[in-house]
Design a protein around this motif. Structure first.
Motif, PDB file in Angstrom:
ATOM      1  N   ILE A  54       0.906  -1.127   0.013  1.00 35.11           N
ATOM      2  CA  ILE A  54      -0.012   0.088   0.152  1.00 35.11           C
ATOM      3  C   ILE A  54       0.796   1.143  -0.018  1.00 35.11           C
ATOM      4  O   ILE A  54       1.504   1.506   1.098  1.00 35.11           O
ATOM      5  N   TRP A  59      -2.550   5.208  -3.580  1.00 39.13           N
ATOM      6  CA  TRP A  59      -3.822   5.154  -2.956  1.00 39.13           C
ATOM      7  C   TRP A  59      -4.309   6.457  -2.340  1.00 39.13           C
ATOM      8  O   TRP A  59      -5.422   6.531  -1.378  1.00 39.13           O
ATOM      9  N   TYR A  87     -10.522  -1.527  -7.182  1.00 39.13           N
ATOM     10  CA  TYR A  87      -9.254  -2.021  -6.571  1.00 39.13           C
ATOM     11  C   TYR A  87      -9.689  -1.736  -4.887  1.00 39.13           C
ATOM     12  O   TYR A  87     -10.072  -0.851  -4.538  1.00 39.13           O
ATOM     13  N   GLY A  89      -7.695  -2.073  -1.063  1.00 39.54           N
ATOM     14  CA  GLY A  89      -6.401  -2.377  -0.602  1.00 39.54           C
ATOM     15  C   GLY A  89      -6.485  -2.720   1.070  1.00 39.54           C
ATOM     16  O   GLY A  89      -7.547  -1.949   1.712  1.00 39.54           O
ATOM     17  N   GLN A 162      -0.363  -6.491   4.459  1.00 43.74           N
ATOM     18  CA  GLN A 162      -1.098  -5.634   3.472  1.00 43.74           C
ATOM     19  C   GLN A 162      -1.332  -6.395   2.445  1.00 43.74           C
ATOM     20  O   GLN A 162      -0.772  -7.442   1.978  1.00 43.74           O
ATOM     21  N   GLU A 164      -3.173  -6.246  -1.854  1.00 38.74           N
ATOM     22  CA  GLU A 164      -4.244  -5.290  -2.708  1.00 38.74           C
ATOM     23  C   GLU A 164      -4.994  -6.283  -3.579  1.00 38.74           C
ATOM     24  O   GLU A 164      -4.474  -7.179  -4.108  1.00 38.74           O
TER      25      GLU A 164
END
Length: 298
Positions: A54, A59, A87, A89, A162, A164
């Motif tokens: 991220i 973002w 999208y 995340g 993280q 995505e």
């Protein structure tokens, strides 16, 4: 022989339904409720690189929600779209590594808000070690299926992990320039914690009626210039008035093809030079979609 096969098939189906019911109950027991506002708009934004990291530069233009996970830490979930893909995340604080930790996006594609799972509901998961998994609804419960129409990546550090996601609009039946609302529930699983299931906004992962809403806004605002009109004006100050179809986050105009000038609404074009001019008005809606008026010649 045929009758025995039918009885055996019926018994197998009954067993599967029983197991699914038991698993559903277990899910509901193990989920920790994380109350929050239940609407998230997937704003229009730039296309991120799906690598599991991220990055603020990728973002910054996404919408976001937070909910509590292990030890009260806040997990942040980001959402946006670029006209072709959705999208999402996850930024998950979790200092105890377990390869089976996972995060899940549950989607009610048709937004039918049913009290039980339906065929349009999908489960998209990725583990901390990067394994993807998809489930659809069979016999009223979640059942593994092949991964299609989406991809995801994950990365991990000592303090958390993280992920995505890139989900194609076709996977979600989203069409260009048409807004769509999806039912949504986010799930984070911490495998090192008893009852370590954390959700937004609903604990009932098998009841889409309790899930939140994700608005995929792909429709730009409509603008219409009322003044000036396509005619010659014998003055140097001309009002600029126009109408908009929805709320906006930014409005601007371009005079004679020059750089956009930001305005808050109707205004006056002052000290215009003699001769012909052109003007067009532009606006971004609150989801980031840009709309434009036609060009006026005056």
């Amino acid at each position: 022989m045929k009758e025995n096969e039918n009885l055996r098939a019926k018994a197998d189906k009954t067993l599967i339904l029983s197991l699914i019911s038991m698993l559903t109950i277990a899910f509901d027991i193990n989920v920790v409720l994380a109350p929050s506002n239940d609407t998230l708009v997937a704003t229009y934004g730039s296309t991120p690189t799906i690598d599991g990291f991220i990055e603020a530069s990728e973002w910054y233009d996404a919408s976001a929600i937070t909910f509590s996970v292990t030890e009260g830490a806040n997990c942040t979930v980001y959402a946006k779209q670029d006209g072709f893909n959705l999208y999402v995340g996850f930024n998950i604080p979790d200092a105890t590594y377990n390869s089976s930790d996972s995060c899940v996006i549950l989607l009610d594609v048709n937004h039918d808000k049913n009290i039980s799972l339906q065929m349009d509901d999908i489960w998209l998961a990725i583990s901390r070690k990067g394994s993807q998994g998809e489930k659809n609804v069979t016999f009223g419960g979640w059942y593994p299926t092949s991964v299609s129409g989406w991809t995801a990546k994950a990365s991990s550090t000592a303090s958390g992990w993280q992920s995505e996601y890139n989900v194609t609009h076709s996977k979600l039946d989203v069409t260009a320039r048409t807004d769509k609302t999806l039912g949504v529930d986010f799930l984070v699983v911490d495998s090192d914690v008893e009852k370590g299931w954390y959700t937004w906004p609903s604990r009932w992962i098998s009841q889409p009626a309790t899930w939140g809403d994700m608005i995929v806004d792909t429709t730009p605002p409509t603008l219409s210039i009322a003044c000036p009109e396509n005619k010659t004006y014998p003055v140097t100050d001309v009002p600029l008035t126009f109408t908009l179809s929805e709320s906006t986050s930014w409005i601007g105009y371009s005079l004679d093809g020059q750089m956009n000038e930001t305005i808050n609404g109707n205004t006056t074009l002052v000290r215009l030079s003699e001769g012909a001019h052109t003007i067009a008005v532009y606006a971004n809606d609150t989801a980031g979609n840009m709309g434009a008026s036609g060009t006026v010649y005056f």
